[in-house]
Design an enzyme around this catalytic site. Sequence first.
Site: not given
Lengths: 395, 138
Positions: A32, A37, A149
Amino acid sequence: MPQTPSLFSLSASEAIFRSVEWDKYKEIVEIGSGAYGRVFSAVNRQTNELVAIKTIKLANDEEGIPISVIREITHLRSLKHDNIVGLREVFINDDGCTLCMVMEYVPHDLSGIVNGLNNVLDEAFVKSVMQQLLSALACIHDSGSLHCDLKTSNVFIHANGQVKLGDFNLSRKVHPEEFGVVQHFSRNIITLWYRPPELLVDQFGSSRYGPEVDMWSMGCIFAELLLRSPLFPGNTEVEQLFKIIQLLGTANQRNWPDASKHQTYRDHFSNKVIPNTLRLKFKDFADYSPQIVDLLEKLLKLDPRERISAREALKHPWFNQAPLPKDTSVILPSYLTPFNENWVKQQIKLRQEEAEKQNPKKRKEYPKASTSSSCYNHHELENSYSSCKKKIKQY
Amino acid sequence: EEESIIVQKYCGILFEISTQLGYPLHVKATALSFMKRFYLKHSVMEYDIVFMMLTCIFLATKTEEKFVALANFLEKVNEIVSDASSLTTQIIFKYELVLLQGLEFHLMVYHPYRSLYAYVHDLHDVGGDAIYMDAQTK
């Protein structure tokens, strides 16, 4: 000041780094790419462990290494816990502008499970996930950090059901109040759907936040596991707040005395009284096990000071009731078909394309379809939950 | 040895500079720990200590959530340190990578200040304001 000959030795040492580090791994496959990056999967030659190698391009822009990367490295390096993604090593590539983080490879994530495999979400499984997450979170909070998060796509999960909490891009350290430091917290921590009300009403970001913000997100994840769809899918901050208040009722002196201090809250809700409908919405679960709703209620407290802490939540009686978390017999498919965030995005895209083929005129209306699909989930939920119950009873 | 004396001296300078830059205590302490950790592994002959010192401060601002844009940081540093004009963003980038490798990416620093403040707080509870003020000034 001497001129630096060191810059020469620098490039030499980096070349050594590269050859040593990458040679440790075999079967390197790209799986992926993200904003920073590419991501590779690879196998460690010595331990045969499957790892994910995240490469981060260090563009020579103004700031050097991105602060989110620094945060992630800082926290992952210092946290060692069975339910936190393990950072195996970090190294810098030979070209001096790619940082590589070697982490354990965990194929699935919770958002994929919720969307694609929701037949596995029986009570024991949900309980096991919650227990592992809470123990990871307790570890993070004990070390004086916040995750900031928490959401289903950041909760990774092994095929054997072991949960790994990941993505520390936004996490930060908290300092005790006596530190005398005014901590500058951005309000934009935490993805909107999982953001607690105190962050939504606070316009200036001046208040202090603690571990409670993570606990709210935990409540949202818990509800999402039960409902199989996000609890508060708001598109804007105000809409998000409305959705929360609609479920939990307006704040009063008893359940959140500080609310009236905030301008945003007064603007929207000063003259309204909305009752708390949490128990109504989760009535099916309440009938089945009152402890589920009790824990959910404690996690989703409007007042951050009343919210349960991770340590306390772990002691909640629900975790000692049958079915015990270790009873989960769920075995997820092997890593060849990862159910993760990307998979969900692909599925949504596919569904949209199909829908467009069927009735091209409705194309513009489609973005709203997410709400209708969640209604659909809601219907489906009752069916699937009752089938779960049957399964559990069969046990 | 001589090297440790040099490092000691620059640690003092680091503290002064970061005080002048107006950073809170925990940023300074983290920068200091970075510097000391780095020069445990490396010699002062290898990497320029002035650059490394400034990079330590810069990295500490990142880990301690007191982040400033690099350009602003350099501007401020140039105001305070007269001979740092040769310091460019390029050098900071290079040194940041070296520093990270030197620290083996262990960036979390736990400081004893937390316990100290808790202790002062306890004193306050026991002895009232007088001791509290006294302890704070010390």
